[in-house]
Scaffold this motif. Structure first.
Motif, short mmCIF file in Angstrom:
data_model
loop_
_atom_site.label_atom_id
_atom_site.label_comp_id
_atom_site.label_asym_id
_atom_site.label_seq_id
_atom_site.Cartn_x
_atom_site.Cartn_y
_atom_site.Cartn_z
N TYR A 89 39.19 117.74 -59.92
CA TYR A 89 38.93 116.75 -59.00
C TYR A 89 39.64 115.62 -59.17
CZ TYR A 89 34.69 119.55 -59.04
OH TYR A 89 34.06 120.68 -59.10
N GLN A 90 39.97 114.69 -58.00
CA GLN A 90 40.74 113.59 -58.31
C GLN A 90 40.03 112.38 -57.45
OE1 GLN A 90 44.83 114.63 -57.14
NE2 GLN A 90 45.47 113.65 -58.92
N PHE A 91 40.01 111.11 -58.07
CA PHE A 91 39.60 109.90 -57.36
C PHE A 91 40.76 108.96 -57.02
CE2 PHE A 91 37.70 105.84 -57.12
CZ PHE A 91 36.38 106.08 -56.42
N LEU A 92 40.95 108.48 -55.83
CA LEU A 92 41.74 107.51 -55.27
C LEU A 92 41.07 106.30 -55.04
CD1 LEU A 92 44.82 107.10 -54.96
CD2 LEU A 92 44.46 107.74 -52.48
N ASP A 93 41.72 105.39 -55.66
CA ASP A 93 41.03 103.96 -55.58
C ASP A 93 42.00 103.06 -54.63
OD1 ASP A 93 39.98 101.42 -55.80
OD2 ASP A 93 40.10 101.22 -57.86
N ALA A 94 41.55 102.93 -53.50
CA ALA A 94 42.32 102.12 -52.64
C ALA A 94 41.62 100.76 -51.97
CB ALA A 94 42.74 102.84 -51.26
N ARG A 95 40.70 100.39 -53.15
CA ARG A 95 39.98 99.21 -52.91
C ARG A 95 41.01 97.99 -52.70
NH1 ARG A 95 35.38 97.05 -50.73
NH2 ARG A 95 34.06 96.05 -52.49
N GLU A 96 40.44 97.00 -52.18
CA GLU A 96 41.39 95.76 -51.58
C GLU A 96 41.36 94.98 -52.83
OE1 GLU A 96 38.68 96.70 -47.86
OE2 GLU A 96 38.70 96.77 -50.14
N ARG A 97 42.28 94.03 -53.27
CA ARG A 97 42.58 93.20 -54.29
C ARG A 97 42.53 91.68 -53.86
NH1 ARG A 97 47.84 94.16 -57.72
NH2 ARG A 97 46.69 92.69 -59.15
N ALA A 98 42.17 90.93 -54.60
CA ALA A 98 42.23 89.46 -54.29
C ALA A 98 43.40 89.03 -54.32
CB ALA A 98 41.39 88.76 -55.43
N PRO A 99 43.98 87.96 -53.40
CA PRO A 99 45.14 87.44 -53.52
C PRO A 99 45.47 86.71 -54.69
CG PRO A 99 44.04 87.04 -51.24
CD PRO A 99 43.10 87.78 -52.26
N LEU A 100 46.70 86.61 -55.25
CA LEU A 100 47.02 85.96 -56.55
C LEU A 100 46.66 84.52 -56.42
CD1 LEU A 100 50.63 87.46 -57.04
CD2 LEU A 100 48.38 88.00 -58.11
N ALA A 101 46.60 83.90 -55.11
CA ALA A 101 46.12 82.53 -55.24
C ALA A 101 44.61 82.50 -55.27
CB ALA A 101 46.65 81.88 -54.01
N ALA A 102 43.77 83.41 -55.35
CA ALA A 102 42.42 83.25 -55.48
C ALA A 102 41.90 82.92 -56.81
CB ALA A 102 41.88 84.74 -54.98
N HIS A 103 40.80 82.21 -56.68
CA HIS A 103 40.15 81.79 -57.99
C HIS A 103 38.64 81.57 -57.76
CE1 HIS A 103 39.86 77.75 -55.97
NE2 HIS A 103 41.00 77.88 -55.41
N ALA A 104 37.99 81.31 -58.83
CA ALA A 104 36.58 81.26 -58.88
C ALA A 104 35.90 80.43 -58.07
CB ALA A 104 36.00 81.10 -60.48
N ASN A 105 36.58 79.20 -57.71
CA ASN A 105 35.92 78.02 -56.81
C ASN A 105 36.80 78.14 -55.27
OD1 ASN A 105 34.31 77.10 -58.80
ND2 ASN A 105 36.06 76.24 -59.84
N LEU A 106 37.15 79.28 -54.95
CA LEU A 106 37.78 79.55 -53.67
C LEU A 106 37.11 79.18 -52.37
CD1 LEU A 106 40.27 80.30 -52.40
CD2 LEU A 106 39.59 82.52 -52.32
N TYR A 107 35.63 79.50 -52.59
CA TYR A 107 34.96 79.00 -51.37
C TYR A 107 33.72 78.09 -51.80
CZ TYR A 107 36.60 83.49 -50.07
OH TYR A 107 37.64 84.51 -49.86
N ARG A 108 34.21 77.21 -52.96
CA ARG A 108 33.22 75.86 -53.06
C ARG A 108 33.71 74.79 -52.66
NH1 ARG A 108 29.26 76.05 -57.05
NH2 ARG A 108 30.23 78.07 -57.66
N ILE A 109 32.86 73.99 -51.62
CA ILE A 109 33.32 72.59 -51.08
C ILE A 109 32.13 71.64 -51.62
CG2 ILE A 109 33.55 71.50 -49.01
CD1 ILE A 109 34.12 74.06 -47.54
N ASN A 110 32.82 70.65 -52.12
CA ASN A 110 31.92 69.76 -52.90
C ASN A 110 30.86 70.44 -53.64
OD1 ASN A 110 33.45 67.74 -51.24
ND2 ASN A 110 32.13 67.85 -49.55
N GLY A 111 31.10 71.29 -54.47
CA GLY A 111 30.40 71.69 -55.57
C GLY A 111 29.19 72.86 -54.95
N VAL A 112 29.43 73.14 -53.77
CA VAL A 112 28.61 74.04 -52.96
C VAL A 112 29.36 75.28 -52.34
CG1 VAL A 112 26.95 74.34 -51.19
CG2 VAL A 112 26.88 72.43 -52.59
#
Length: 556
Positions: A89-112
């Protein structure tokens, strides 16, 4: 039950089963969520291709005919069975990867955190894995050329096909987002409006992209002029992809999770970054300690809810194995399984708030699944996704590539919840180059006499759906009954036992409420399971496609 020590589990992950004198399948099967995709797989098998060749053809065809569920702009997991003197058996992981410019606060605007930013438009898109997976599968295990395997999808994209009610319904769910993007509206809508059934969807740009992939392989997508076109258009529209992101993307071959079960059977399923495989394994192991087979329907629903509650709680401990050490040994250890199973009370629900702390991953629920068995006994089960219906609803101009919005599968707000009410997890927080956690869990059950494959779309409900189908198999039911059985679900939080319309009678609901469950009848059915079965003593084989969808199981 054979329980595993830490060392034994690592040995087991490298283990292959010595094949007995099995009779090869008398018929090959392709079961997918769309008849045209199933037909593409059968066409390749008739040309002499194997299960992997057919998987390439079905993946590409689904990208054309089911753009709401998967595509070149998305990712997925492939579970492979290789027949021979030893079954591997084999398992191929073709899951997407976050861009290198991504960060923990990428979707945070004014703290929200703004959930809209992680759902619609190019900022929501992770780097896709499907083009790389098609090339990798072709090079490593294909019998035909990549060009031969992509030919059916190219023809479908160029010539077009008539859309059905499923397409129309799912486009209606994302109509506003599709209308907002000029390219998506041009391709997937009829003059900005929801197309009628029978409308012909033609995708010449996607046909050209697939043709380029067929001629030059994955490098044509991730490097050179095509990659430059992708990046320029995405950045112009507010995305953060770079040429380096594309050049660095690689699929990963991982050891599938293999867990022994009763009666000499074993579960072969998805390892992290899937959280689904471990949830399935834990659920089956706990159920082996409970009298679920003898229980009446309401009591069985109680056992299932309690098992799912505990298995889903543990998912917060999992993440991308390239970034964290996943505690697989501990989660499948005998002591942990026994402790969880023994904490289940026969007549009383355990409030999720009374269990030790845990959390549930973020996740969209609109994916696709297919299963293939060839006449040599090779098999592929694959679950693919764009996340939301039609992904980010952003199509890169002149490419036909509809982008995913898999960035929403990260915990953008580890203190809050996402569009599906699922709680965040620190180990699944946004990080450059990281793969988001997923419930996608293509799975096999195999023993000396039988082989079965399972999988479905459905986001956080994927593991519970797979377990329910597996229980039908373990009860000796036919494949069509596996996919048609009524569905119930519990995912720890929200602390609700959900069920499909009509899955529980009023009397059964009342009993569950008396036991302490909060029950909720859902507004619609869910899932689109594709399964197959092979009786190794006789060579008889069969497959089934979920009656809730419009898919087809075809034989050759």
């Amino acid at each position: 039950m054979r329980w595993l020590s830490t060392i034994a589990l690592h040995v087991l992950l490298l283990w292959s089963v010595t094949a007995t004198a099995a009779q090869p399948p008398k018929q090959a099967y392709v079961s997918s969520a769309h008849p045209l995709a199933s037909a593409a797989g059968i066409e390749i098998l008739k040309q002499g291709g194997n299960a992997t060749d057919a998987a390439i053809a079905v993946t590409a065809a689904l990208a054309v005919v089911e753009p709401y569920g998967s595509g070149l702009g998305g990712g997925g997991f492939y579970l492979l069975r290789h027949a021979g003197k030893k079954t591997n058996y084999q398992f191929l992981d073709a899951r997407e990867r976050a861009p290198l410019a991504a960060h923990a606060n990428l979707y945070r605007i004014n703290g929200v955190v703004s959930t809209k930013l992680s759902l619609d438009g190019p900022l929501a898109a992770a780097i896709p894995g499907i083009p790389a997976a098609l090339d990798e599968l072709s090079q490593k295990h294909g019998r035909l050329s990549l060009a031969e395997n992509l030919a059916p999808a190219i023809a479908l994209a160029r010539n077009g096909f008539a859309i059905d009610k499923v397409y129309q319904e799912r486009a209606s769910w994302r109509l506003a987002a599709l209308q907002k993007d000029p390219e998506s509206a041009r391709i997937f809508l009829d003059q900005q409006q929801l197309p009628k059934t029978g409308w012909i969807l033609r995708q010449p740009d996607l046909a050209n992209t697939l043709s380029l992939l067929a001629a030059q392989g994955a490098k044509s997508f991730y490097q050179g002029p095509f990659a430059e076109k992708l990046v320029q258009n995405i950045q112009n529209a507010g995305g953060i992809w770079s040429l380096k992101d594309l050049a660095l993307y690689q699929v990963k071959w991982r050891q599938p999770l293999i867990v022994p079960l009763a009666e000499q059977r074993q579960l072969i399923t998805a390892p992290p970054p899937s959280a689904g495989g471990i949830a399935i394994a834990q659920s089956l192991l706990m159920l082996q300690r409970l009298p679920w087979q003898q229980a009446k329907p309401a009591q069985r629903a109680h056992y299932l809810a309690e098992v799912f509650r505990r298995a889903y709680r543990d998912r917060s401990l999992l993440g991308d194995p390239d970034f964290i050490n996943n505690p697989i040994d501990a989660l499948l250890a005998r002591q942990h399984i026994v402790q969880m199973a023994d904490s289940i009370q026969v007549d009383q629900a355990t409030p999720s708030s009374h269990l030790p702390p845990g959390s549930v991953l973020y996740e969209g629920d609109h994916t696709t699944h297919f299963a293939i068995l060839d006449q040599q006994g090779n098999a592929v089960a694959a679950t693919l996704s764009l996340n939301m219906m039609f992904g980010a609803a952003f199509t890169v101009p002149e490419t036909g590539v509809l982008l995913n919005d898999e960035m929403d599968d990260f915990a953008a707000d580890v203190q809050g919840s996402n569009a599906y009410g699922l709680i965040g997890s620190q180990v699944n927080s946004i990080q450059a180059g990281k793969r988001p956690l997923s419930s996608m869990s293509p799975s096999f059950l195999e023993g000396p006499h039988e082989f079965a494959a399972f999988g479905t779309p459905g986001g956080s409900r994927i593991p519970s759906m797979n377990v329910l189908a597996m229980l039908e198999f373990l009860n000796g039911k036919a494949p069509q009954q596996w996919v048609a059985s009524p569905r119930i679900h519990h995912q720890y939080f929200p602390d609700v036992l959900g069920f499909e319309p009509g899955a529980l009678t009023e009397q059964q609901q009342q009993r569950l409420v008396k036991q302490g469950h909060e029950v909720k009848e859902l507004t619609r059915n869910y899932g689109n399971q594709q399964v197959l079965w092979w009786q190794k003593d006789s060579g008889h084989s069969a497959a089934a496609s979920d009656p809730r969808g419009s898919g087809a199981s075809l034989s050759h």
